[in-house]
Design a protein around this motif. Sequence first.
Motif, PDB file in Angstrom:
ATOM      1  N   LEU A 277       1.025  -1.482  -0.018  1.00  0.00           N
ATOM      2  CA  LEU A 277       0.172   0.207   0.164  1.00  0.00           C
ATOM      3  C   LEU A 277       1.151   1.342   0.077  1.00  0.00           C
ATOM      4  CD1 LEU A 277      -2.683  -0.869   2.459  1.00  0.00           C
ATOM      5  CD2 LEU A 277      -3.267  -0.576   0.102  1.00  0.00           C
ATOM      6  N   ASP A 278       1.925   1.153   0.523  1.00  0.00           N
ATOM      7  CA  ASP A 278       2.694   1.934   0.471  1.00  0.00           C
ATOM      8  C   ASP A 278       3.150   2.163  -0.702  1.00  0.00           C
ATOM      9  OD1 ASP A 278       3.409   3.093   3.724  1.00  0.00           O
ATOM     10  OD2 ASP A 278       4.678   1.829   3.746  1.00  0.00           O
ATOM     11  N   GLU A 279       3.618   1.591  -1.461  1.00  0.00           N
ATOM     12  CA  GLU A 279       4.026   1.887  -3.100  1.00  0.00           C
ATOM     13  C   GLU A 279       2.874   1.911  -3.722  1.00  0.00           C
ATOM     14  OE1 GLU A 279       7.074  -1.975  -2.616  1.00  0.00           O
ATOM     15  OE2 GLU A 279       5.302  -2.290  -3.922  1.00  0.00           O
ATOM     16  N   GLY A 280       1.338   1.532  -3.522  1.00  0.00           N
ATOM     17  CA  GLY A 280       0.444   1.943  -3.776  1.00  0.00           C
ATOM     18  C   GLY A 280       0.182   3.952  -3.840  1.00  0.00           C
ATOM     19  N   ARG A 281       1.078   4.514  -2.790  1.00  0.00           N
ATOM     20  CA  ARG A 281       0.605   5.695  -2.474  1.00  0.00           C
ATOM     21  C   ARG A 281       1.434   5.999  -3.183  1.00  0.00           C
ATOM     22  NH1 ARG A 281      -1.847   4.841   2.050  1.00  0.00           N
ATOM     23  NH2 ARG A 281      -0.089   4.647   2.893  1.00  0.00           N
ATOM     24  N   ALA A 282       2.928   5.533  -3.441  1.00  0.00           N
ATOM     25  CA  ALA A 282       3.866   6.547  -4.669  1.00  0.00           C
ATOM     26  C   ALA A 282       3.305   6.825  -5.571  1.00  0.00           C
ATOM     27  CB  ALA A 282       5.239   5.603  -4.105  1.00  0.00           C
ATOM     28  N   ASP A 283       2.852   5.482  -6.036  1.00  0.00           N
ATOM     29  CA  ASP A 283       2.462   5.120  -7.444  1.00  0.00           C
ATOM     30  C   ASP A 283       1.156   6.968  -7.961  1.00  0.00           C
ATOM     31  OD1 ASP A 283       3.457   2.962  -8.366  1.00  0.00           O
ATOM     32  OD2 ASP A 283       2.995   1.671  -7.477  1.00  0.00           O
ATOM     33  N   TYR A 284       0.311   7.020  -6.526  1.00  0.00           N
ATOM     34  CA  TYR A 284      -0.657   7.621  -6.551  1.00  0.00           C
ATOM     35  C   TYR A 284       0.090   8.997  -7.078  1.00  0.00           C
ATOM     36  CZ  TYR A 284      -4.161  10.736  -5.185  1.00  0.00           C
ATOM     37  OH  TYR A 284      -4.879  12.119  -4.490  1.00  0.00           O
ATOM     38  N   ALA A 285       0.816   9.494  -6.409  1.00  0.00           N
ATOM     39  CA  ALA A 285       1.136  10.572  -6.069  1.00  0.00           C
ATOM     40  C   ALA A 285       1.958  10.854  -7.514  1.00  0.00           C
ATOM     41  CB  ALA A 285       2.756  11.034  -4.825  1.00  0.00           C
ATOM     42  N   ALA A 286       2.627   9.796  -8.491  1.00  0.00           N
ATOM     43  CA  ALA A 286       3.341   9.958  -9.479  1.00  0.00           C
ATOM     44  C   ALA A 286       1.796  10.475 -10.224  1.00  0.00           C
ATOM     45  CB  ALA A 286       4.006   8.420  -9.751  1.00  0.00           C
ATOM     46  N   LYS A 287       0.819   9.592 -10.139  1.00  0.00           N
ATOM     47  CA  LYS A 287      -0.551   9.429 -11.506  1.00  0.00           C
ATOM     48  C   LYS A 287      -0.871  10.785 -11.148  1.00  0.00           C
ATOM     49  CE  LYS A 287      -0.230   4.897 -13.084  1.00  0.00           C
ATOM     50  NZ  LYS A 287       0.148   4.052 -13.018  1.00  0.00           N
ATOM     51  N   ALA A 288      -1.521  11.153  -9.418  1.00  0.00           N
ATOM     52  CA  ALA A 288      -2.476  12.402  -9.640  1.00  0.00           C
ATOM     53  C   ALA A 288      -1.585  13.487 -10.274  1.00  0.00           C
ATOM     54  CB  ALA A 288      -2.625  12.368  -7.953  1.00  0.00           C
ATOM     55  N   THR A 289      -2.723  14.394 -10.737  1.00  0.00           N
ATOM     56  CA  THR A 289      -1.987  15.182 -11.892  1.00  0.00           C
ATOM     57  C   THR A 289      -2.465  16.732 -10.859  1.00  0.00           C
ATOM     58  OG1 THR A 289      -4.371  15.556 -12.483  1.00  0.00           O
ATOM     59  CG2 THR A 289      -2.452  14.506 -14.068  1.00  0.00           C
ATOM     60  N   GLY A 290      -3.278  16.388  -9.114  1.00  0.00           N
ATOM     61  CA  GLY A 290      -4.316  17.404  -8.844  1.00  0.00           C
ATOM     62  C   GLY A 290      -5.193  18.076  -9.515  1.00  0.00           C
ATOM     63  N   GLN A 291      -5.607  17.965 -10.984  1.00  0.00           N
ATOM     64  CA  GLN A 291      -6.460  18.635 -11.211  1.00  0.00           C
ATOM     65  C   GLN A 291      -7.463  17.299 -11.181  1.00  0.00           C
ATOM     66  OE1 GLN A 291      -6.541  21.151 -12.530  1.00  0.00           O
ATOM     67  NE2 GLN A 291      -4.858  21.334 -11.805  1.00  0.00           N
TER      68      GLN A 291
ATOM     69  N   SER B 276      -6.700  -4.513  15.416  1.00  0.00           N
ATOM     70  CA  SER B 276      -6.094  -5.296  15.027  1.00  0.00           C
ATOM     71  C   SER B 276      -5.133  -6.120  16.033  1.00  0.00           C
ATOM     72  CB  SER B 276      -4.875  -5.050  14.408  1.00  0.00           C
ATOM     73  OG  SER B 276      -3.578  -6.138  13.632  1.00  0.00           O
ATOM     74  N   PRO B 277      -4.797  -7.046  16.027  1.00  0.00           N
ATOM     75  CA  PRO B 277      -4.110  -8.573  16.855  1.00  0.00           C
ATOM     76  C   PRO B 277      -2.353  -8.567  16.651  1.00  0.00           C
ATOM     77  CG  PRO B 277      -5.754  -9.820  15.849  1.00  0.00           C
ATOM     78  CD  PRO B 277      -5.914  -8.573  15.318  1.00  0.00           C
ATOM     79  N   ASP B 278      -2.796  -8.334  14.954  1.00  0.00           N
ATOM     80  CA  ASP B 278      -1.210  -9.022  14.618  1.00  0.00           C
ATOM     81  C   ASP B 278      -0.151  -8.123  15.210  1.00  0.00           C
ATOM     82  OD1 ASP B 278      -2.512 -11.378  13.748  1.00  0.00           O
ATOM     83  OD2 ASP B 278      -3.404 -10.268  11.979  1.00  0.00           O
ATOM     84  N   SER B 279       0.019  -6.977  14.811  1.00  0.00           N
ATOM     85  CA  SER B 279       0.862  -5.863  14.282  1.00  0.00           C
ATOM     86  C   SER B 279       0.671  -4.482  14.355  1.00  0.00           C
ATOM     87  CB  SER B 279       2.098  -6.093  13.468  1.00  0.00           C
ATOM     88  OG  SER B 279       1.395  -5.339  12.521  1.00  0.00           O
ATOM     89  N   ALA B 280       1.430  -4.032  14.319  1.00  0.00           N
ATOM     90  CA  ALA B 280       1.722  -2.264  14.314  1.00  0.00           C
ATOM     91  C   ALA B 280       1.043  -1.353  12.706  1.00  0.00           C
ATOM     92  CB  ALA B 280       2.640  -1.396  14.805  1.00  0.00           C
ATOM     93  N   ASP B 281       1.090  -2.691  11.558  1.00  0.00           N
ATOM     94  CA  ASP B 281       1.432  -2.438  10.634  1.00  0.00           C
ATOM     95  C   ASP B 281      -0.163  -1.926  10.391  1.00  0.00           C
ATOM     96  OD1 ASP B 281       3.802  -1.939   9.182  1.00  0.00           O
ATOM     97  OD2 ASP B 281       4.221  -3.566   9.550  1.00  0.00           O
ATOM     98  N   ALA B 282      -0.914  -2.782  10.655  1.00  0.00           N
ATOM     99  CA  ALA B 282      -2.670  -2.707  10.652  1.00  0.00           C
ATOM    100  C   ALA B 282      -3.426  -1.559  10.739  1.00  0.00           C
ATOM    101  CB  ALA B 282      -3.381  -3.676  11.127  1.00  0.00           C
ATOM    102  N   ASP B 283      -2.678  -1.031  11.760  1.00  0.00           N
ATOM    103  CA  ASP B 283      -2.900   0.406  12.543  1.00  0.00           C
ATOM    104  C   ASP B 283      -2.243   1.439  11.552  1.00  0.00           C
ATOM    105  OD1 ASP B 283      -4.268  -0.033  14.100  1.00  0.00           O
ATOM    106  OD2 ASP B 283      -2.590  -0.749  16.173  1.00  0.00           O
ATOM    107  N   ARG B 284      -0.664   1.716  11.248  1.00  0.00           N
ATOM    108  CA  ARG B 284      -0.440   2.640  10.507  1.00  0.00           C
ATOM    109  C   ARG B 284      -0.637   2.297   9.010  1.00  0.00           C
ATOM    110  NH1 ARG B 284       3.167   3.025   6.477  1.00  0.00           N
ATOM    111  NH2 ARG B 284       3.663   0.633   6.463  1.00  0.00           N
ATOM    112  N   VAL B 285      -1.626   1.233   8.615  1.00  0.00           N
ATOM    113  CA  VAL B 285      -2.161   1.216   6.993  1.00  0.00           C
ATOM    114  C   VAL B 285      -3.391   1.810   6.933  1.00  0.00           C
ATOM    115  CG1 VAL B 285      -3.089  -0.387   5.587  1.00  0.00           C
ATOM    116  CG2 VAL B 285      -1.122  -0.823   5.992  1.00  0.00           C
ATOM    117  N   ARG B 286      -4.026   1.159   8.117  1.00  0.00           N
ATOM    118  CA  ARG B 286      -5.696   2.490   8.212  1.00  0.00           C
ATOM    119  C   ARG B 286      -5.111   4.366   8.914  1.00  0.00           C
ATOM    120  NH1 ARG B 286      -9.847   0.028  11.571  1.00  0.00           N
ATOM    121  NH2 ARG B 286      -7.976  -0.810  13.165  1.00  0.00           N
TER     122      ARG B 286
END
Lengths: 472, 227
Positions: B66-80, B119-129
């Motif tokens: 999802l971090d990578e996805g967000r980087a893709d988003y930043a690269a693709k979004a034009t702001g328009q 989430s019982p699994d890790s801090a990652d889940a909270d971070r994702v959200r």
Amino acid sequence: MEPQVTDLIAALPEGIEPPLATTAEQALHQFARDLARKPLPVGRMRRLWTLGTLQAKIAAAYFAWWLRTLRTDADDRLRQRDETHLKAALQVLGTMSYLRGAVMKVGQLLANHPNVVPHEFSDVLGRLYFEAPPMHFSLLREQVRNELGGDPEEIFDDFETKAFAAASFGQVHRARLKGSGQRVAIKIQYPHIGRVVRDDFRNLRATILPMRLSGDWENLMETFDDIRRMLDAETDYEHEAENLRIARSAFAEDECIVVPRVFPEVSTRRVLTMEYLDGVHLDRFLATNPSQELRDRFGHMITLACSRLQFRPNLLYADIQPGNYFFMPDGRLGFIDFGCCHRCSANDVDYMRECQEAWFSRPEDVRATIIRAGCLTPRQQADERRMQLMKDYTAWVWEPIDRDGPFDFSNADYFRRGVALYGELLKRRYVRSLPVNTWITRLIFGYRAMMYHLRARVNIATIFRSESTIGR
Amino acid sequence: MRVTAQAKEQTRQRILASSRKLFSQKGLERTTTRDIAGEAGIASGTLFNYFPSKEVLAMTIVAEALDEGRADYAAKATGQESVEEALFLHIVTGLRRLAPYRTSMNAILERAMSPFSPSPDSADADRVRRDHLEAVAEILANHARRNDQTRNQAAGEPEPDVATADLNFVAMHLYWSLYLGVLAFWSRDQSDKQEHTLAMLDQAMQLFVDALNSGDTEENTDGATSH
């Protein structure tokens, strides 16, 4: 007479009736003015068809009127039952998502009948098809990626993110092919639309099926299913690509009729990449005040194109409307959108040939062809009024062909007589018909409306005779 | 010391790479920690020095995708983009990155990201959200800011201070529910190339934006897209 908009609106059952404060005609004028001011509210799938828009109401009203014309008995109990079903059917109609496309098609048909709707309305409706970009670029990019394996900017050069036209079930973008630099028009389908169409039809069929409005119900359902199959085929752009290839090969270069070339390496069931044609549509062509000679020349080409397709590869081009023709600056005629094309079966071809031969060479067989056209039962054949009306309508269809010299299609009286005859057939519930006649009727009226707007004089008899000979 | 840290990071990355491969090939359920350790060339016990459980490992992979996805988003979004298009793009870039694990990860997604239990699994889940919702808040704030500018420029007024997105609690829960709904739909989507998900996501985002806007018309000033 065919119904007027006011009659149609009045035909809606209670509770569905639209809150039109003024007359329907005033509302249509208002509608046309509103449309001129803002983008059309037809774009997104999210706009479920809540019967809230006027075009929705009119289409629904036609539907209601049409269903009512099918009821042959006057039993109140049955009529009440029908009203309940009708209301349910209209509510289903109101939630159909697909009708974004359907309403455009219905609207175009209505727009081609100047008697039914005011002129402004028909003008605006004629343009709708090209001014409604429904997908935002991010959605479109995903669809292209799914289909072609890369973003549109990677697959094509100069991909224009803004659609330049709406299309059946999608929208069209301009770009260039990598390498060759060829200008292309890429038609991209809204994801999931095929299923939406199928669901809509299933729901609608299930709702109207219990009505069994007349003895001809089975025949009507056959026609309904035929339309459903056609729409299903229209959602498959590979089917359209094949139609384009067939049509393209039917014309020689010096005939000046251009069917765009398909680029199969960048086309799939949901993406269709075609040669881009430069040109303007009918309204802009007419705005240049073209000479009669030029109008006649284009009229000749449109006629030749339709006849050729009908008689040589046996394709019925059922979607004749201004948006599908380009008047190209070099004088050629561009011809697009082959989704709504009926590929004739051997039986269809035989039927059409029989009708033609009977009308021109064996008048004694005309009656038999009318019986075949209408799938008439012995009892229906004995109904002389019905037989006469069908014969009058047939004569109207052949009138421009059954003469020497050019036919002047700007003759409003001719067009009105046809609409009146067809309306009379509907009104009298003479609706039994071979399914292929759905497409033939669309072609007949679409062609004549197009010629009427073009105000062309065409020697259709000569074209028809030479082309139909080719088919033999 | 420095070398040890580097070696540790290399081992961690090897474990993650092996897990990505196995999860996408065999699915989460049918992959064991032993399989992962074997693929990474380490002892089974060593794996637990890095990740306490297979689920934590899986959630880390999700978070990174999802971090990578967000980087893709930043690269693709034009702001328009319109706000619904921006929200669509934000989600769809994440789905692209999660695609290799689409059918195998639904259990972990459901468990880790459910609003019903932390989430019982890790801090990652909270971070994702948190990261996802912050990105959404930013999209909405940018959109509101753009609208304000357009409006003020049109009115000939000076630009105001940047409006902060005051995302209300209900709106964010509504959004998160829609997002999880899309994830659940997508992970089970049988349509060709998951095209039904595209249509569903498009309409879900439209629905969300409509909901925010309808709040505005009722003079609910909490919505971030007030215009």
